[in-house]
Design an enzyme around this catalytic site. Sequence first.
Site, PDB file in Angstrom:
ATOM      1  N   THR A  82       0.832  -1.210   0.000  1.00 19.63           N
ATOM      2  CA  THR A  82       0.000   0.000   0.000  1.00 19.63           C
ATOM      3  C   THR A  82       0.860   1.252   0.000  1.00 19.63           C
ATOM      4  OG1 THR A  82      -1.829  -1.143   1.102  1.00 19.63           O
ATOM      5  CG2 THR A  82      -1.808   1.258   1.220  1.00 19.63           C
ATOM      6  N   ASN A 166      -5.324 -10.908  -7.105  1.00 25.59           N
ATOM      7  CA  ASN A 166      -5.327 -11.510  -5.775  1.00 25.59           C
ATOM      8  C   ASN A 166      -6.557 -12.374  -5.506  1.00 25.59           C
ATOM      9  OD1 ASN A 166      -6.406  -8.731  -5.893  1.00 25.59           O
ATOM     10  ND2 ASN A 166      -7.070  -9.130  -3.805  1.00 25.59           N
ATOM     11  N   GLN A 196       1.255 -10.467  -5.932  1.00 27.72           N
ATOM     12  CA  GLN A 196       0.936 -11.888  -6.034  1.00 27.72           C
ATOM     13  C   GLN A 196       1.823 -12.626  -7.038  1.00 27.72           C
ATOM     14  OE1 GLN A 196      -1.040 -13.518  -4.080  1.00 27.72           O
ATOM     15  NE2 GLN A 196      -2.025 -11.804  -3.029  1.00 27.72           N
ATOM     16  N   SER A 216       5.056  -6.957  -1.380  1.00 26.03           N
ATOM     17  CA  SER A 216       4.731  -7.044   0.044  1.00 26.03           C
ATOM     18  C   SER A 216       5.278  -8.338   0.617  1.00 26.03           C
ATOM     19  CB  SER A 216       3.213  -6.999   0.247  1.00 26.03           C
ATOM     20  OG  SER A 216       2.886  -7.018   1.614  1.00 26.03           O
ATOM     21  N   HIS A 218       4.562 -10.029   3.511  1.00 26.95           N
ATOM     22  CA  HIS A 218       3.723 -10.995   4.232  1.00 26.95           C
ATOM     23  C   HIS A 218       2.908 -11.882   3.300  1.00 26.95           C
ATOM     24  CE1 HIS A 218      -0.503  -9.375   4.053  1.00 26.95           C
ATOM     25  NE2 HIS A 218       0.143  -8.289   3.676  1.00 26.95           N
ATOM     26  N   THR A 254      13.513   5.389  10.487  1.00 25.62           N
ATOM     27  CA  THR A 254      14.464   4.301  10.704  1.00 25.62           C
ATOM     28  C   THR A 254      13.966   3.031  10.032  1.00 25.62           C
ATOM     29  OG1 THR A 254      15.110   5.252  12.826  1.00 25.62           O
ATOM     30  CG2 THR A 254      15.661   2.939  12.455  1.00 25.62           C
ATOM     31  N   CYS A 345      -9.438  -8.370   1.866  1.00 24.47           N
ATOM     32  CA  CYS A 345      -9.584  -6.931   2.094  1.00 24.47           C
ATOM     33  C   CYS A 345     -10.997  -6.457   1.803  1.00 24.47           C
ATOM     34  CB  CYS A 345      -8.599  -6.153   1.218  1.00 24.47           C
ATOM     35  SG  CYS A 345      -6.879  -6.586   1.524  1.00 24.47           S
TER      36      CYS A 345
END
Length: 746
Positions: A82, A166, A196, A216, A218, A254, A345
């Site tokens: 995102t 997705n 994906q 992404s 995860h 950071t 989502c």
Amino acid sequence: MSQRFFTQTSQDLVYLDANATTPVLPRIADVVSHTMRVCFGNPSSSHITGVQAKYLLEQTRAKARQVIGAKQGDILFTSGATEGIQTAVVSTLLAKRHLATSNSVLLYGATEHKAVPNTLKHWNDVLGLGAQVLAIPVDENGLLDEQFIAEHVGRALMICTMAVNNETGVYQNLQQLEQVIREHNKDVSWMVDCVQALGKQALALSDTTIDYAPFSGHKLYAPKGIGFLYIRENSPYTPFIAGGGQESGMRSGTENLPGIAGLYELFDLLLDKTSDVFKPVETLHGYRQQLITALENTFGDITFNAPLSGTVPTTLNFCVNSLTSKEVMDLFDAAGIRVSGGSACSSGASRSFVLDAMNASDWQSENAIRMSFGPAATEQDIALACERICALKPVLANNCLIVSDAAQPEHEVCALGLTQLRHQGSCCWLYVAPNNDAVIIDPVVELVPRLVRLVSQQQLHVKAVLETHKHQDKDSARALLSTRLSLADNGDELGWPGAPISLGAQTLARIATPGHSADSHSYVLRHGEHVTACFCGDLFIFSGLGSTQFEDADTVQMAESIRTLAATLSDDSVICPAHDYEQCFALTWSAQLQATPLVQQLLNEQVSDQEFVAQKAKMDEQLITDCGALCGFSLVAKQENAQQLTVEQVQQMLEDEQHPTMVLDVREPYEHGAKDIRSLFNVNDGQLLNVPLSRLANAFFSHQLSPQTRYVLICRTGNRSGQAINNLKSLGFDNVYNLQGGLALV
């Protein structure tokens, strides 16, 4: 010591929702933990610990280049896809805002993740560009309309597509898209969502003119909160997060070094040709075929919502042609199988916008199931998944959810008594006498397959298929169902045969009750002179009244019909309307009166017919503005949340001999059968009762529940049990409690 939030061990779980997220691989988790404890330095620090951290960061960046084939361009670590999308969109629109005109467009694929169009619309408005945001149509296979792109990309500031969808797993031909895009606009910024695709398709981004590609972690066994963005050399860039100047000034803050270390280990596994962690495409195709075989053997009639030849092998999007997605997901959840309905989502949505864009049928869009596994799935994982799926077949057969292939199937669940079948607020009622004589009232087209199976597999003798009136909000299913059941149509246009119908010891009679419509009738089920149930159509809605807004409605006639029924019904007569918008499920006549003061006033002669008409007109006006329900409205006040109990508190109640306590499982029988909950509580058979919401009316019809008993209600998440508690409270049950979080948190 604080209680750890562990709910279920991985050994108990078959996880088939990898497109939503994945577990962190043990090797990756070890690296992340090691980095947190040992290599914890700040990459911006100049001492050795910081230098070591910086080295890890840059080595991960170098490996990312190898994995996605990016010899040139920038690799920017982000919090996830995102943020990468935001960064790409903001960078492009800021750089090209001077080019924006009223003729400019921003293009995105119609099946794109909602993060993309929502981001385009947001920044288009914030920056005041005034560009038109256009969805690129897709065909029935989910492929983008290249002709549409050719027609519009010439005036586009940006075009956004995705490599792999997705929800469906459909992949686009990026080379072909590139040819179309660049032939008509060499300078347009092009973002490709590659989330994906990582680990499932070969990528060589430097060989393309893709400007931005977000990823992404995860979605591929790395932790949440870490991702990266590829930015092509010389593509527009503006820092989305400003501050201390980290990431060479491209993204301040950071760096998430433990997450980046997790990516390092992930990339290492992807690049290691000797490792068998990530399976080759051929193996993944074999896994998918095993799952397809298990699904077809278990459910029978299945529709796949995207062509298997055009999707990545790790995704299946399908619907069971005779079961809703909720039924399938509840069944899977009870069996410890995790899948999703469409996109995680968008799980609150009632249908899939992706399948709508692909012009799929309403049934497909509303009842899609997404089953997805990761490329690191093992043969044992898939074998266990198939075993669990196949084990559901007898549960389905015993509950008449599939056609049984047994010569004489023994059904664990019988439809004796009253059953409420619902579809989007519409109610169909099935009454079955002890001798299997049955009547079906107000059938719904979408429920016809279910009814046919119930009748066939439980060997019911259907005496009539009836309607209370010609419904304004749906097509009649009476003729269709009668044909499917091979019934002679000897009745009038509502199916009534002209004389009372004998149903075992009870008799069904008809009473004309016009008002909602001129042809409205109610059917009363009598045991002797006592009315046990009243099928009132839309004269009443649970805790409310039917609408009188239709052309043939008459509120004065409605008042007279209410008086007619009031003279017929008893306090404990069960009310069975044709709609249940508020998910009340069951009410008695006394509870219906208590919830509708205007009806009480009419029957007590506290208002005249004219005053009733005037007040009813105001209610109908409120219905138009507030509710949107076509056929009626509920006046019931929202109940307070029930007391939430922990498992320990439930156990204490069950052991209290002075106050009898029952565990009331309100899940459907097929869920109850798939997961034996007695192992969760020290409960004997006499303390456990399964009364699904569809059979709550029967519980009152048969006096199965007592207000003097304490009930702890359970379901999967606590939502359905909460609805049932509201229903029970309206019927005078005060000692009702909810299991906190449902079975999901046990």
